[in-house]
Design an enzyme around this catalytic site. Structure first.
Site: not given
Ligand code: PMV
Length: 344
Positions: A128, A131, A175
């Site tokens: 997680g 990628s 991300d």
């Molecule tokens: O699961 P991950 O590491 O992609 O994190 C998701 C985080 C959320 O806040 C739930 C969704 C987002 O896009 O911010």
């Protein structure tokens, strides 16, 4: 004419420190880039085709005419790169065969040279670490260089975020911000979006992988369902998470890890209320705390993927052992890593 025929770029993976879920609803978050990277090579081709090899994402020898870009049955592991490419050509009319502005007629008319993309990741897509966002950011950086589009970091971020929304329909963009800018960021998508790099020297984070795959899109939907049923309660939880993020930002900058740990525990409590704790992650989090961590919480959407902990130096090895004993796998990565960059 494009000056370059080939370029290699890389982008880091990411970890959410505090603020997950609430960040989707315009509250702030803290995110850091990890020093395991996704590397992408882009080469121009004479024929108007798109080729992709992304073994880590389960894609080998994927090929289609550019006129079909973004159409038909696209394998999961190709979606982000393909959409990023479509979005790039749709918005940046640079190409080596003319400059018709309509993307579909340009693709049909062999207006754009072919591209072969190959990606390779230092990290397992299971962790997680992002990628999909790293490959999206790398694709846009590589195309910007190949076609001399001179996209700024901000433009790469915006187009990458749009690509992620096009593909998965939801997401905060944290991300993508981490993959683009690197370092440790205070991030919010509210209004014109806040992307504030925090000047940290180091951040001694302990990371444990649960062995369970988190389904981010499904979990975001689940939380949204809860918010429909209990709008005031959930909105308040989001706001409380936002306050914790602001306090954690101050603690981080002061290297006050004890306070940071307490804030992580508080954030975890609110994530439990949102229903995304997960038994395995909970076991690892409790194990870390019992072994003397200042604090611990899940990182990301929840239920699976990773948890993070912060601990005094003399407790770090005990905390790592406790996480392993609880069934987790300690992932030894450094955080605060550089953002997208040209490798060659
Ligand atoms: O699961 P991950 O590491 O992609 O994190 C998701 C985080 C959320 O806040 C739930 C969704 C987002 O896009 O911010």
């Amino acid at each position: 004419m494009a000056n370059l025929t080939q370029i290699i770029v890389s982008a880091p993976g990411k970890l959410m420190l505090l603020g997950e879920h609430a960040v989707v609803y315009n509250r702030p978050s803290l995110v850091t880039a990890v020093d395991q990277r996704l590397t992408l090579k882009a080469e121009t081709l004479e024929n108007s085709v798109f080729e992709l090899n992304a073994k880590d994402a389960g894609v080998t020898n994927y090929s289609k005419p550019l006129s079909e870009l973004g159409k038909g049955d696209i394998p999961k592991g190709a979606k982000f790169v393909e959409r990023a490419m479509y979005n790039f050509f749709a918005r940046h009319p640079q190409s080596n065969r003319g400059s018709i502005n309509n993307i579909d007629s340009r693709l049909r008319g062999n207006d754009i040279i072919g591209i072969r993309i190959t990606t390779k990741s230092d990290f397992s897509p299971l962790f997680g670490f992002g990628s999909s966002s790293a490959s999206t950011v790398c694709t846009l950086k590589a195309l910007s260089e190949l076609f001399n589009a001179k996209l700024s970091c901000r433009q790469i971020f915006e187009l990458s975020f749009q690509t992620v929304l096009d593909v998965q329909g939801t997401g905060s963009g944290f991300d993508v911000a981490a993959a683009t800018y690197g370092g440790t960021l205070y991030y919010s998508k509210a209004g014109s979006k806040t992307i504030k790099p925090l000047n940290l020297k180091h951040l001694p984070l302990i990371i444990g992988y649960s062995g369970i795959k988190a389904d981010t899109v499904t979990l975001v939907k689940q939380v949204a369902e809860k918010a429909k049923k209990y709008p005031n309660v959930i909105e308040n939880i989001y706001s409380q998470i936002g306050y914790l993020v602001d306090l954690a930002k101050k603690a981080l900058l002061k290297e006050d890890y004890q306070t940071l740990g307490e804030l992580m525990d508080l954030n975890q409590g609110l994530l439990v209320s949102l229903g995304v704790e997960g038994k395995k992650l909970a076991d690892m989090i409790y194990a870390a705390r019992e072994a003397g961590a200042y604090g611990a919480k899940l990182s990301g959407a929840g239920i699976g993927d990773c948890m993070i902990a912060i601990a005094p130096a003399n407790k770090v090895s005990g905390v790592k052992k406790a996480i392993t004993k609880a069934g987790g796998k300690v992932v030894n990565v450094k955080v605060n890593a550089p953002g997208v960059r040209i490798e060659k």
